[in-house]
Design an enzyme around this catalytic site. Structure first.
Site, PDB file in Angstrom:
ATOM      1  N   TYR A 284       0.827  -1.202   0.000  1.00  0.00           N
ATOM      2  CA  TYR A 284       0.000   0.000   0.000  1.00  0.00           C
ATOM      3  C   TYR A 284       0.867   1.259   0.000  1.00  0.00           C
ATOM      4  CZ  TYR A 284      -3.981   2.960   1.266  1.00  0.00           C
ATOM      5  OH  TYR A 284      -4.972   3.908   1.277  1.00  0.00           O
ATOM      6  N   TYR A 334      -5.587   5.482  -7.369  1.00  0.00           N
ATOM      7  CA  TYR A 334      -5.801   5.371  -5.937  1.00  0.00           C
ATOM      8  C   TYR A 334      -7.276   5.140  -5.680  1.00  0.00           C
ATOM      9  CZ  TYR A 334      -5.712   6.073  -0.940  1.00  0.00           C
ATOM     10  OH  TYR A 334      -5.845   5.870   0.409  1.00  0.00           O
TER      11      TYR A 334
END
Length: 379
Positions: A284, A334
């Protein structure tokens, strides 16, 4: 739960700064694409998992796609920390017989929508009451504080953060679906970019994206009969340390030992594999600094060695740990980390645009800095 469930279908919409469709429409398109990828009819879906921040309710998705009776549904909190947990919840439901066909998804219009922290009328959650009045208004401000401490304590440098940004951008340059496709990044561009929250510059921050993604989870037995090569959920975990305080982690004994450390202990306890067995990782990357912190937390290097780990092309294809091979949140899209799950599946199917040769194991992580989750996938 080890290897009892598998991801058999993935789907996604285009990624862009602005898409005209509503979030519900995007969600349903991603879900239907994932089901088609798996060769499973929507009427067979009986489980859903999404994020608490998801604005489209599972009841709306179920009606729109034509699902049957639903026997399991869950939502996971903490934004990007929930991505892997949605799959973990479905895997647990399938493994324990609570459901047979599960769908996890995330739909988001962050590129064209409002920033959540701009809503000054909403009462602040408890952690924010200790930070926002003193100027930490955005997630980037909170992570900038941790980054500065990381630099001070362990000598992490902007060159180390650039290594992360560059690896993600290089992979996005190979991925036609990425927002940063054919848009190279140079060291000069990075070092001269404007600050967003010092020491984090423009290229240390994830993209703002409209888009949706989804995946389908079934039992390992059923997965053998699905249309695509199944990817097994070998291990899954959630985690937050004692006395955790959101992004800033102020109340912990060590703010730099974040939720990744807690999730990692559970992840490896439930696995037959170890960090050295991982062929490729999708870590991440809402902010570059989260990657070296996660490399430490998940055991790829020692305490304080995350910055040095990025040196010498370690995160590139052919390096020690090829990273975010679709471009990640920094350079593909994102959508609260869900694209990392889908890219992990592509790697183990052998269909990535930046394929790691003979990849058979992939670590996927959710947001470090918040209560988090992780998946260990294998082919």
């Amino acid at each position: 739960m080890k290897d009892a469930a598998a991801i058999v279908g993935i789907g996604q919409t285009p990624f862009a700064k602005h898409l005209p469709e509503a979030e519900k429409t995007l969600a349903c398109r991603a879900v239907l694409d994932a089901l088609d990828d798996a060769g499973i009819a929507p009427s067979e879906v009986d489980a859903f998992a999404s994020y608490t921040m998801e604005e489209t309710e599972e009841v709306e998705v179920a009606k729109a796609i034509g699902a049957g009776d639903v026997t399991f549904f869950s939502k996971v909190g903490y934004g990007g920390g929930g991505s892997c947990a949605t799959v973990a919840h479905l895997a647990a439901a399938v493994a324990t017989g609570q459901a047979t066909v599960g769908v996890a998804w995330r739909s988001r219009k962050r590129g064209s929508g409002a920033r959540p922290w701009r809503n000054t009328q909403q009462q602040l959650p408890t952690p924010a009451q200790w930070t926002r009045p003193f100027g930490l208004l955005r997630p980037v401000d909170e992570i900038a504080m941790l980054t500065r401490r990381y630099m001070h304590e362990f000598g992490v440098s902007r060159d180390h953060l650039f290594n992360v940004a560059l690896a993600c951008r290089n992979r996005a340059n190979q991925n036609p679906a990425a927002m940063m496709y054919e848009r190279p990044l140079t060291r000069e561009m990075y070092m001269t970019a404007r600050w967003i929250s010092e020491p984090l510059c423009l290229y240390d921050n994830c993209l703002e994206t409209d888009g949706a993604l989804a995946c389908v989870v079934v039992s390992a037995d059923r997965a053998r009969d699905c249309r695509r090569r199944p990817v097994l959920v070998h291990s899954a975990a959630q985690g937050m340390p004692a006395q955790h305080h959101g992004m800033v982690n102020y109340w912990c004994d060590d703010p730099l030992e974040g939720p990744a450390w807690t999730a990692a202990r559970r992840l490896w306890e439930g696995a037959d594999l170890r960090p050295q067995d991982v062929d490729v990782a999708q870590i991440y990357d809402a902010f570059t600094a989260l990657v070296p912190l996660s490399l430490e937390g998940y055991g790829f290097c020692g305490r304080g060695e995350g910055g040095a780990f990025t040196e010498g092309g370690a995160l590139e294809i052919g390096g020690r740990l090829p990273l975010n091979t679709g471009g990640g949140g920094l350079s593909e899209a994102y959508v609260h980390g869900f694209n990392l799950i889908n890219e992990g599946v592509r790697q183990l199917r052998g269909t990535s645009t930046a394929q790691v040769p003979d990849a058979s194991t992939c670590l996927v992580t959710a947001g470090e800095g918040v209560p988090t989750s992780a998946l260990l996938l294998r082919s």
